[in-house]
Design a protein around this motif. Structure first.
Motif, PDB file in Angstrom:
ATOM      1  N   LEU A 107     -26.340 -27.233  49.311  1.00 42.24           N
ATOM      2  CA  LEU A 107     -25.425 -28.252  48.557  1.00 42.24           C
ATOM      3  C   LEU A 107     -26.255 -29.461  48.409  1.00 42.24           C
ATOM      4  O   LEU A 107     -26.265 -30.179  47.315  1.00 42.24           O
ATOM      5  N   ALA A 108     -26.989 -29.940  49.379  1.00 43.02           N
ATOM      6  CA  ALA A 108     -27.819 -31.194  49.312  1.00 43.02           C
ATOM      7  C   ALA A 108     -28.941 -31.033  48.439  1.00 43.02           C
ATOM      8  O   ALA A 108     -29.017 -32.305  47.548  1.00 43.02           O
ATOM      9  N   LEU A 109     -29.417 -30.017  48.041  1.00 46.59           N
ATOM     10  CA  LEU A 109     -30.460 -29.617  47.206  1.00 46.59           C
ATOM     11  C   LEU A 109     -29.973 -29.224  45.914  1.00 46.59           C
ATOM     12  O   LEU A 109     -30.596 -28.947  45.002  1.00 46.59           O
ATOM     13  N   ARG A 110     -28.659 -29.506  45.704  1.00 46.19           N
ATOM     14  CA  ARG A 110     -28.062 -29.209  44.508  1.00 46.19           C
ATOM     15  C   ARG A 110     -28.091 -27.777  43.925  1.00 46.19           C
ATOM     16  O   ARG A 110     -28.390 -27.351  42.778  1.00 46.19           O
ATOM     17  N   GLU A 111     -28.341 -26.931  44.860  1.00 48.47           N
ATOM     18  CA  GLU A 111     -28.405 -25.454  44.580  1.00 48.47           C
ATOM     19  C   GLU A 111     -27.182 -24.624  44.166  1.00 48.47           C
ATOM     20  O   GLU A 111     -26.120 -24.901  44.897  1.00 48.47           O
ATOM     21  N   PRO A 112     -27.055 -23.940  43.043  1.00 49.86           N
ATOM     22  CA  PRO A 112     -25.687 -23.625  42.656  1.00 49.86           C
ATOM     23  C   PRO A 112     -25.355 -22.376  43.715  1.00 49.86           C
ATOM     24  O   PRO A 112     -26.079 -21.521  44.105  1.00 49.86           O
ATOM     25  N   SER A 120     -28.477 -20.112  50.394  1.00 46.80           N
ATOM     26  CA  SER A 120     -27.192 -19.689  50.797  1.00 46.80           C
ATOM     27  C   SER A 120     -27.208 -18.065  51.177  1.00 46.80           C
ATOM     28  O   SER A 120     -26.739 -17.586  52.147  1.00 46.80           O
TER      29      SER A 120
END
Length: 288
Positions: free
Chosen positions: A112-117, A234
């Motif tokens: 989430l911090a890396l803005r990964e979907p 994830s």
């Protein structure tokens, strides 16, 4: 298919580390500090030899990415020390739940911090897998876990989760892992020297620590670093939730502890969660 097989091999190595650690402490009479130190030293030697065999020379700390290298070594040391000491007081199921639950949270937070979907199905899959780990741990949990042991295992979980996230940026997995082990060894020794004494080194414990360091840690982590860049954070987090199931199976084979119905129910949940998170449902050429 090849990527899946490599991930499975890495997970088997992780499960073997848990079994070897428990065998060394519980059956071999090895102290936790001694086990962690020998494990790191054996891993560093093995990886140094592999890097030398590949390139003809070995630089203990490869050039470039200095901060990332220091970060990887520090998080590896935290994991190694916390893991060894936590199993002095935690039962196997409780330790596995805290460790891999913590890794799950850490790596999903990193995604989430890396803005990964993170698709909804992956969140649902992670929930199923965590539910399976909870079912697996429940029969052995008993009373509330020792607070210090739980804190040490939680620290190990954060360390391993951050180490895995850092590994996704490693350009040369083998050299990066070798550098991490070499740098983590003095860090771990400094911490271990400051901890209470009473350590013992036994033949059986020493053998388990050396195998854990050289084979299932050194080679296993190099393999993990190699596949991490090809995995979403994830997905990597959910895949690691299979390790307690694999460790339980190995424990049954080596310690004659036959899993009961609760284990198989937990295994079904974990496998279902991993499959839901990792496998994509085909929707034709436009599928993501």
């Amino acid at each position: 298919m090849r990527l899946i097989l490599l991930v499975c091999l890495a997970m088997a190595a992780f499960a073997a580390n848990s079994v070897l650690n428990r065998l060394a402490l519980a059956e071999g009479g090895m102290g936790p500090a001694s086990f962690a130190a020998v494990r790191l030293a054996a891993g560093a030697v093995m990886l140094a030899a592999l890097v030398r065999a590949r390139s003809g020379r070995f630089c203990p700390v490869p050039a470039g990415l200095g901060r990332l290298r220091a970060f990887g070594a520090g998080t590896l040391a935290i994991y190694m020390i916390g893991f060894s000491y936590a199993y002095l007081t935690l039962q196997a199921g409780t330790g596995a739940l805290i460790l891999f639950g913590g890794v799950q949270v850490t790596m999903f937070a990193g995604a989430l911090a890396l803005r990964e979907p993170v698709p909804l199905r992956r969140w649902v899959g992670a929930g199923l897998a965590l539910a399976g780990i909870a079912v697996l741990a429940a029969p052995g949990m008993g009373a509330a876990p020792d607070p210090m042991g739980a804190a040490l295992m939680a620290a190990a979980a954060v360390g391993w989760g951050l180490y895995s996230l850092a590994g996704r940026r490693a350009g040369d997995p083998l050299a990066a892992t070798a550098g991490n082990f070499v740098l983590a060894l003095p860090l771990a020794l400094l911490v271990l020297l400051a901890l209470p004494g009473g350590e013992r080194v036994t033949g059986a414990g020493l053998a388990a620590a050396m195998v854990s360091g050289a084979v299932t840690s050194g080679l296993g982590y190099a393999l993990w670093y190699a596949v991490l860049p090809r995995l979403a954070a994830s997905v990597a987090a959910v895949a690691q939730l299979t390790v307690p199931v694999l460790a339980a199976l190995a424990g049954a084979a080596l310690l004659a502890e036959l899993p009961g119905p609760r284990f198989w129910a937990a295994a079904a949940l974990v496998i279902a969660g991993v499959l839901l998170s990792v496998l994509r449902v085909s929707r034709g050429p436009s599928s993501p």
